[in-house]
Enzyme design. Structure first.
Site, PDB file in Angstrom:
ATOM      1  N   PRO A  80      18.645  14.049  16.014  1.00  0.00           N
ATOM      2  CA  PRO A  80      17.339  13.567  16.492  1.00  0.00           C
ATOM      3  C   PRO A  80      16.230  13.801  15.471  1.00  0.00           C
ATOM      4  CG  PRO A  80      18.385  15.046  18.093  1.00  0.00           C
ATOM      5  CD  PRO A  80      19.162  15.150  16.824  1.00  0.00           C
ATOM      6  N   GLU A  81      15.434  12.762  15.234  1.00  0.00           N
ATOM      7  CA  GLU A  81      14.295  12.854  14.341  1.00  0.00           C
ATOM      8  C   GLU A  81      13.027  12.647  15.181  1.00  0.00           C
ATOM      9  OE1 GLU A  81      14.791  10.347  10.865  1.00  0.00           O
ATOM     10  OE2 GLU A  81      16.967  10.523  10.961  1.00  0.00           O
TER      11      GLU A  81
END
Ligand SMILES: [Zn+2]
Length: 288
Positions: A2-3
Site C-alpha cells: 500500500p502506498e
C-alpha cells in the site's frame, strides 16, 4: 504494497466508520505487532479512548485518540485494516484487533507480518516538525513532505532535487524522508507521465522537467485515490473491497506492451533492487 492512495482510501473510509467509537479491548495474536510495547501495555493505553478522527501521514493510517495521542498503523507489505460490525474474526491472518464498546471491531490482518501498530503523541506527526526534532519514534521518524499538501510546490521540489543532485531520480522519489507516501508503483507511473528516465540524476532535470514531475506526482496520486487504490495481491480497503487503479497503469507491470503514448515496447529494468518500467523512447537516459 500500500502506498499513499491505498492508505488514504482506507483512512477516508475509517473516518466514516470508527470516529466517535470508544475502544473496549485490544488483542494481539502476533507479539511483534505492537513492539517495542508488550500488547498488554499497549491495550491499557488504548482501552477507554475515543477515536476523534482518522487520517494519514505518509503510508501510515493515523487514528487520533482523545487525550492527544494517536494510534498509527503501518501496513507495510501485506497489511489490511478491516472494519467489521460483528465480532467474527475467522481470518487466520489476523494479527491484532481493536474492539469497540458497541461490539464493532477493527481487524489488522497481515500475511507477511511486517505491519506494525504504535501509539504516539499526535504532535509528532505534524508535517514540518522533523527538522526541529532530535529523535523520532521508530515507525514514522523523519517523514518528509506530503505531496498532496500545499507545501509541496514546484519550488520545493526543485530545491530538493538540487540538494540531492547526484541521486538517481527513481530511488529518490521513494525516499520517505523527502517525500512521504510515494512507493514503487506511483513512482514509476509519475516518471512515465513526466517523460523522465528513472536513472536521471536529480540535479540534471530542467525547470520544465521539474514542473512536469511535480504535476505528474500529484496527478497519479490523486488518480490512485479516485480509483480506490491499486489491488495487485493483498490490498483491500477497510470494507474488504479491491481498488480499481491497477487497470489504469500506463507502464507498471506492462513490460513488452506498447507505450500508450508512442507505441514503443515498455521495458523492465531493476533500479536500486526494485523492478522498474519505462518507455525507452519517451523517457531517454540522458537529455539530448
Ligand atoms: Zn513512449
Amino acid at each position: 504494497m500500500p502506498e499513499l492512495p491505498e492508505v488514504e482510501t482506507i483512512a477516508r473510509q475509517l473516518q466514516g466508520l470508527v470516529v466517535g467509537r470508544t475502544v473496549a479491548g485490544f488483542s494481539s495474536l502476533w507479539h511483534r505487532v505492537t513492539e517495542p510495547l508488550p500488547a498488554k501495555h499497549f491495550a491499557s493505553r488504548l482501552i477507554g479512548r475515543r477515536i476523534t478522527s482518522v487520517g494519514r501521514r505518509g503510508k501510515f493510517v493515523v487514528l487520533e485518540l482523545d487525550g492527544g495521542e494517536a494510534l498509527i498503523v503501518s501496513l507495510r507489505m501485506t497489511g489490511q485494516l478491516l472494519f467489521r460490525d460483528d465480532a467474527a474474526h475467522e481470518d487466520r491472518f489476523v494479527r491484532a484487533f481493536v474492539t469497540f464498546e458497541d461490539g464493532t471491531l477493527l481487524r489488522f490482518a497481515d500475511t507477511r507480518k511486517f505491519g506494525r501498530m504504535q501509539i504516539v503523541d499526535r504532535a509528532d506527526l505534524v508535517e514540518g516538525l522533523r527538522e526541529r526534532r532530535a529523535v523520532g519514534t521508530p515507525l514514522h521518524s523523519s517523514l518528509g513532505i506530503e505531496p498532496l499538501s500545499r507545501r509541496f510546490t514546484v519550488r520545493w521540489l526543485a530545491a530538493m532535487l538540487k540538494r540531492r543532485g547526484r541521486a538517481a531520480i527513481k530511488p529518490l522519489l521513494l525516499d520517505q524522508r523527502e517525500i512521504a507516501g510515494v512507493g514503487n508503483i506511483y513512482d514509476i507511473e509519475a516518471l512515465w507521465r513526466a517523460r523522465i528516465h528513472p536513472l536521471r540524476a536529480a540535479g540534471s532535470l530542467t525547470p520544465a522537467e521539474v514542473r512536469r514531475l511535480h504535476e505528474a506526482i500529484r496527478w497519479v496520486l490523486k488518480k490512485g485515490i479516485r480509483y480506490g487504490g491499486a489491488s495487485r495481491r493483498d490490498y483491500v480497503d477497510a470494507r474488504g473491497n479491491s481498488g480499481r487503479m491497477q487497470r489504469e497503469f500506463q507502464v507498471y507491470d506492462r513490460a513488452g506492451e506498447p507505450c500508450p503514448r508512442c507505441g514503443r515496447a515498455i521495458v523492465r529494468t531493476v533500479v536500486g533492487g526494485r523492478g522498474t518500467f519505462h518507455c525507452p523512447r519517451c523517457q531517454r537516459a540522458a537529455r539530448a
